[in-house]
Design a protein around this motif. Structure first.
Motif, short mmCIF file in Angstrom:
data_model
loop_
_atom_site.label_atom_id
_atom_site.label_comp_id
_atom_site.label_asym_id
_atom_site.label_seq_id
_atom_site.Cartn_x
_atom_site.Cartn_y
_atom_site.Cartn_z
N ASN A 50 0.95 -1.31 -0.10
CA ASN A 50 0.01 -0.04 0.01
C ASN A 50 0.85 1.30 -0.07
N ASN A 51 2.03 1.30 0.75
CA ASN A 51 2.91 2.48 0.53
C ASN A 51 4.22 2.14 0.76
N THR A 52 5.23 3.08 0.03
CA THR A 52 6.71 2.54 0.23
C THR A 52 7.31 3.73 1.16
N THR A 53 6.55 4.69 1.65
CA THR A 53 7.24 5.62 2.63
C THR A 53 6.24 5.84 3.47
N LEU A 54 6.49 5.62 4.69
CA LEU A 54 5.74 5.66 6.04
C LEU A 54 5.95 6.68 7.01
N SER A 55 4.82 7.51 7.22
CA SER A 55 5.24 8.34 8.44
C SER A 55 4.61 7.54 9.69
N GLN A 56 5.23 8.21 11.03
CA GLN A 56 4.80 7.47 12.14
C GLN A 56 3.27 7.61 12.22
N GLY A 57 2.65 6.04 12.69
CA GLY A 57 1.24 5.92 12.64
C GLY A 57 0.56 5.24 11.47
N SER A 58 1.37 5.27 10.48
CA SER A 58 0.93 4.80 9.23
C SER A 58 0.87 3.24 9.24
N LEU A 59 0.06 2.67 8.46
CA LEU A 59 -0.16 1.10 8.43
C LEU A 59 0.66 0.61 6.83
N LEU A 60 1.51 -0.65 7.23
CA LEU A 60 2.23 -0.87 5.99
C LEU A 60 1.44 -2.22 5.58
N LEU A 61 0.74 -2.40 4.38
CA LEU A 61 -0.10 -3.50 4.29
C LEU A 61 0.42 -4.19 2.85
N PHE A 62 0.86 -5.46 2.99
CA PHE A 62 1.26 -6.35 1.75
C PHE A 62 0.14 -7.27 1.54
N GLU A 63 0.01 -7.43 0.24
CA GLU A 63 -0.88 -8.70 -0.19
C GLU A 63 0.04 -9.58 -1.18
N LEU A 64 -0.19 -11.02 -0.50
CA LEU A 64 0.88 -11.73 -1.19
C LEU A 64 -0.16 -12.89 -2.01
N SER A 65 0.35 -13.10 -3.26
CA SER A 65 -0.52 -14.18 -4.05
C SER A 65 0.25 -15.54 -3.69
N PHE A 66 -0.49 -16.42 -3.58
CA PHE A 66 0.19 -17.89 -3.53
C PHE A 66 -0.68 -18.95 -4.20
N THR A 67 0.09 -19.75 -4.76
CA THR A 67 -0.56 -21.11 -5.24
C THR A 67 0.07 -22.41 -4.45
N ASP A 68 -0.68 -23.44 -4.55
CA ASP A 68 -0.20 -24.76 -3.85
C ASP A 68 -1.00 -25.84 -4.32
N ALA A 69 -0.25 -26.98 -4.93
CA ALA A 69 -1.12 -28.13 -5.28
C ALA A 69 -2.00 -28.78 -4.61
N GLU A 70 -1.52 -28.87 -3.15
CA GLU A 70 -2.23 -29.68 -2.20
C GLU A 70 -3.12 -28.81 -1.49
N GLY A 71 -2.83 -27.51 -1.44
CA GLY A 71 -3.71 -26.70 -0.84
C GLY A 71 -3.56 -26.52 0.71
#
Length: 165
Positions: A50-71
């Protein structure tokens, strides 16, 4: 006369071989380019930040995609924060183990994992991260996923994240 007939025959055979090779090469190219996205070893990639520069009090959110054959990814998502500016400052670096929620596995599972951090703030539902304290920090995050069968994904790395003092 005999040599001339043989030459025409040889030319005809060459053309047929060429056409046959072209016809065989086309499906081979498609087969070779096909990517198998579902493997026993979980596969992960960074979908968004969501952001690459954070000020204090900010949230840093990552979305990671995944795949797995067996789940069966319901084990652990590891996250490592690495400070480039002040690697020896306590709290500026860490490795955390995050339990992946339990659910019924399905074959050829594809989905998104979300993980977030609050920068120098207490926000319910988010772990707190800190920077250098007295100066701006530049850090990056590494992620890897372990499934129930103990298969571990490759490690992926985020872009640099700037944590403003």
């Amino acid at each position: 006369m005999y040599c001339n007939v043989l030459t025409k025959f040889e030319m005809k055979v060459k053309r047929m071989k060429t056409k046959l090779l072209i016809l065989l090469a086309i499906p081979a190219m498609f087969y070779g380019c096909k990517k198998d996205t579902y493997t026993t070893k979980p596969q992960i990639s960074i979908k968004s930040v969501n952001n690459t520069t954070l000020s204090q009090g900010s949230l840093l959110l990552f979305e990671l995609s995944f795949t797995d054959a067996e789940g069966d990814i319901q084990d652990t998502l590891f996250v490592q924060k690495i400070s480039k500016t002040c690697p020896s400052t306590p709290g500026a670096q860490f490795i955390s183990k995050n339990k992946v929620p339990n659910f019924t596995p399905t074959s050829n599972l594809k989905g998104t994992l979300e993980i977030g951090y609050a920068y120098n703030a207490s926000v319910q539902g988010y772990s707190t991260i800190s920077g250098c304290g007295i100066k701006n920090d530049t850090a990056y995050f590494r992620f890897w996923l372990k499934d129930k069968a103990k298969n571990v994904s490759d490690t992926i790395t985020s872009a640099n994240i700037v944590l403003l003092k």
